[in-house]
Design a protein around this motif. Sequence first.
Motif, PDB file in Angstrom:
ATOM      1  N   HIS A 251      60.808  71.444 -25.623  1.00  0.00           N
ATOM      2  CA  HIS A 251      61.612  70.458 -26.361  1.00  0.00           C
ATOM      3  C   HIS A 251      60.767  69.676 -27.366  1.00  0.00           C
ATOM      4  O   HIS A 251      61.275  69.191 -28.366  1.00  0.00           O
ATOM      5  CB  HIS A 251      62.314  69.488 -25.408  1.00  0.00           C
ATOM      6  CG  HIS A 251      63.434  70.105 -24.633  1.00  0.00           C
ATOM      7  ND1 HIS A 251      64.508  70.748 -25.226  1.00  0.00           N
ATOM      8  CD2 HIS A 251      63.649  70.200 -23.308  1.00  0.00           C
ATOM      9  CE1 HIS A 251      65.319  71.205 -24.305  1.00  0.00           C
ATOM     10  NE2 HIS A 251      64.827  70.893 -23.116  1.00  0.00           N
ATOM     11  N   ARG A 252      59.486  69.568 -27.100  1.00  0.00           N
ATOM     12  CA  ARG A 252      58.574  68.857 -28.006  1.00  0.00           C
ATOM     13  C   ARG A 252      57.895  69.819 -28.995  1.00  0.00           C
ATOM     14  O   ARG A 252      57.000  69.418 -29.723  1.00  0.00           O
ATOM     15  CB  ARG A 252      57.505  68.132 -27.189  1.00  0.00           C
ATOM     16  CG  ARG A 252      58.019  66.925 -26.456  1.00  0.00           C
ATOM     17  CD  ARG A 252      56.934  66.359 -25.542  1.00  0.00           C
ATOM     18  NE  ARG A 252      57.332  65.093 -24.941  1.00  0.00           N
ATOM     19  CZ  ARG A 252      58.154  64.966 -23.906  1.00  0.00           C
ATOM     20  NH1 ARG A 252      58.678  66.045 -23.344  1.00  0.00           N
ATOM     21  NH2 ARG A 252      58.465  63.776 -23.430  1.00  0.00           N
ATOM     22  N   GLY A 253      58.285  71.080 -28.957  1.00  0.00           N
ATOM     23  CA  GLY A 253      57.676  72.065 -29.836  1.00  0.00           C
ATOM     24  C   GLY A 253      56.296  72.494 -29.375  1.00  0.00           C
ATOM     25  O   GLY A 253      55.501  73.014 -30.161  1.00  0.00           O
ATOM     26  N   MET A 254      56.015  72.287 -28.091  1.00  0.00           N
ATOM     27  CA  MET A 254      54.710  72.635 -27.526  1.00  0.00           C
ATOM     28  C   MET A 254      54.866  73.855 -26.624  1.00  0.00           C
ATOM     29  O   MET A 254      55.964  74.181 -26.188  1.00  0.00           O
ATOM     30  CB  MET A 254      54.154  71.441 -26.740  1.00  0.00           C
ATOM     31  CG  MET A 254      53.940  70.200 -27.605  1.00  0.00           C
ATOM     32  SD  MET A 254      53.670  68.688 -26.631  1.00  0.00           S
ATOM     33  CE  MET A 254      52.007  68.959 -26.044  1.00  0.00           C
ATOM     34  N   LYS A 255      53.762  74.482 -26.339  1.00  0.00           N
ATOM     35  CA  LYS A 255      53.778  75.691 -25.507  1.00  0.00           C
ATOM     36  C   LYS A 255      52.991  75.469 -24.217  1.00  0.00           C
ATOM     37  O   LYS A 255      52.184  74.555 -24.119  1.00  0.00           O
ATOM     38  CB  LYS A 255      53.176  76.849 -26.292  1.00  0.00           C
ATOM     39  CG  LYS A 255      53.912  77.114 -27.596  1.00  0.00           C
ATOM     40  CD  LYS A 255      53.742  78.513 -28.024  1.00  0.00           C
ATOM     41  CE  LYS A 255      54.429  78.880 -29.297  1.00  0.00           C
ATOM     42  NZ  LYS A 255      55.554  78.189 -29.732  1.00  0.00           N
ATOM     43  N   LEU A 256      53.252  76.346 -23.251  1.00  0.00           N
ATOM     44  CA  LEU A 256      52.568  76.304 -21.967  1.00  0.00           C
ATOM     45  C   LEU A 256      51.926  77.661 -21.714  1.00  0.00           C
ATOM     46  O   LEU A 256      52.586  78.695 -21.796  1.00  0.00           O
ATOM     47  CB  LEU A 256      53.562  75.980 -20.839  1.00  0.00           C
ATOM     48  CG  LEU A 256      53.022  75.958 -19.410  1.00  0.00           C
ATOM     49  CD1 LEU A 256      51.942  74.899 -19.252  1.00  0.00           C
ATOM     50  CD2 LEU A 256      54.163  75.707 -18.435  1.00  0.00           C
ATOM     51  N   ILE A 257      50.634  77.651 -21.439  1.00  0.00           N
ATOM     52  CA  ILE A 257      49.916  78.879 -21.106  1.00  0.00           C
ATOM     53  C   ILE A 257      49.678  78.878 -19.600  1.00  0.00           C
ATOM     54  O   ILE A 257      49.109  77.930 -19.060  1.00  0.00           O
ATOM     55  CB  ILE A 257      48.569  78.961 -21.853  1.00  0.00           C
ATOM     56  CG1 ILE A 257      48.820  78.948 -23.362  1.00  0.00           C
ATOM     57  CG2 ILE A 257      47.787  80.203 -21.430  1.00  0.00           C
ATOM     58  CD1 ILE A 257      47.582  78.731 -24.189  1.00  0.00           C
ATOM     59  N   MET A 258      50.139  79.936 -18.930  1.00  0.00           N
ATOM     60  CA  MET A 258      49.966  80.043 -17.487  1.00  0.00           C
ATOM     61  C   MET A 258      48.672  80.791 -17.198  1.00  0.00           C
ATOM     62  O   MET A 258      48.548  81.968 -17.520  1.00  0.00           O
ATOM     63  CB  MET A 258      51.153  80.769 -16.856  1.00  0.00           C
ATOM     64  CG  MET A 258      51.051  80.920 -15.358  1.00  0.00           C
ATOM     65  SD  MET A 258      52.425  81.878 -14.677  1.00  0.00           S
ATOM     66  CE  MET A 258      53.303  80.609 -13.812  1.00  0.00           C
ATOM     67  N   ASP A 259      47.711  80.088 -16.638  1.00  0.00           N
ATOM     68  CA  ASP A 259      46.430  80.691 -16.280  1.00  0.00           C
ATOM     69  C   ASP A 259      46.624  81.483 -14.988  1.00  0.00           C
ATOM     70  O   ASP A 259      47.004  80.922 -13.961  1.00  0.00           O
ATOM     71  CB  ASP A 259      45.387  79.584 -16.086  1.00  0.00           C
ATOM     72  CG  ASP A 259      43.962  80.097 -16.089  1.00  0.00           C
ATOM     73  OD1 ASP A 259      43.759  81.309 -15.913  1.00  0.00           O
ATOM     74  OD2 ASP A 259      43.048  79.275 -16.250  1.00  0.00           O
ATOM     75  N   MET A 260      46.385  82.793 -15.066  1.00  0.00           N
ATOM     76  CA  MET A 260      46.592  83.650 -13.903  1.00  0.00           C
ATOM     77  C   MET A 260      45.308  84.412 -13.591  1.00  0.00           C
ATOM     78  O   MET A 260      44.694  84.972 -14.502  1.00  0.00           O
ATOM     79  CB  MET A 260      47.744  84.616 -14.172  1.00  0.00           C
ATOM     80  CG  MET A 260      49.058  83.908 -14.404  1.00  0.00           C
ATOM     81  SD  MET A 260      50.433  85.036 -14.681  1.00  0.00           S
ATOM     82  CE  MET A 260      50.272  85.341 -16.422  1.00  0.00           C
ATOM     83  N   ILE A 261      44.926  84.441 -12.354  1.00  0.00           N
ATOM     84  CA  ILE A 261      43.694  85.077 -11.928  1.00  0.00           C
ATOM     85  C   ILE A 261      44.039  86.293 -11.086  1.00  0.00           C
ATOM     86  O   ILE A 261      44.631  86.175 -10.022  1.00  0.00           O
ATOM     87  CB  ILE A 261      42.821  84.098 -11.104  1.00  0.00           C
ATOM     88  CG1 ILE A 261      42.318  82.955 -11.968  1.00  0.00           C
ATOM     89  CG2 ILE A 261      41.612  84.804 -10.544  1.00  0.00           C
ATOM     90  CD1 ILE A 261      43.315  81.999 -12.392  1.00  0.00           C
ATOM     91  N   PHE A 262      43.632  87.469 -11.564  1.00  0.00           N
ATOM     92  CA  PHE A 262      43.954  88.690 -10.844  1.00  0.00           C
ATOM     93  C   PHE A 262      42.732  89.433 -10.338  1.00  0.00           C
ATOM     94  O   PHE A 262      42.860  90.445  -9.676  1.00  0.00           O
ATOM     95  CB  PHE A 262      44.795  89.613 -11.724  1.00  0.00           C
ATOM     96  CG  PHE A 262      46.117  89.018 -12.100  1.00  0.00           C
ATOM     97  CD1 PHE A 262      47.049  88.719 -11.133  1.00  0.00           C
ATOM     98  CD2 PHE A 262      46.413  88.733 -13.414  1.00  0.00           C
ATOM     99  CE1 PHE A 262      48.277  88.159 -11.453  1.00  0.00           C
ATOM    100  CE2 PHE A 262      47.635  88.175 -13.755  1.00  0.00           C
ATOM    101  CZ  PHE A 262      48.564  87.888 -12.775  1.00  0.00           C
TER     102      PHE A 262
END
Length: 193
Positions: free
Chosen positions: A98-109
Amino acid sequence: MPDRFANGDPANDNVPGMAESVNRKSTEGRHGGDIRGILQHLDYLRDLGVTALWITPLLVNDQPVYSYHGYSTTDYYKIDPRFGSNQDYLNLAEDLHHRGMKLIMDMIFNHCGSGHWWIKDSSSADWINTWPEFTRTSYRVGTVTDPYVSKYDSTIYVKGWFDKTMPDLNQHNHFAHDLPDPEQHLVDRICRS
């Protein structure tokens, strides 16, 4: 690193049944930051010019010590209740969008927490990289691309454990690299929102 950012919900600092409680006196202990703390500071972050948040892993890290950073995952299906809930994570993604921002999901495999059931009840003897004694990775990424790298240096980087409580999954075991993506359900819901 949410645990060190802002504590928006002190009620989730200590969760019954979880191995580690808040200990603000220890630099290696949990300090109580959580998703709600991030949510309460989104306008502040946006005003700083932040366009995306790359948050350290928020999945369950039920280890006895030093797990506030999120990199010793013990449950890939659930947000650690000391950070909030799966719904809190979805709310964070929506509020950022909604604020025009993004979310990066840090995933460890490549590794998980030593408390994960994969380690406690391994499906095979070669489920994780094993050594006669604890062997830490060299963290030298260049060994992967160096055409002249020694086999020893390459092996230490690729097969060494990240840390004593973060066993390295054997990527040559086809069961390890063919695991279903347990976080995909969260990613799918976030992408649809």
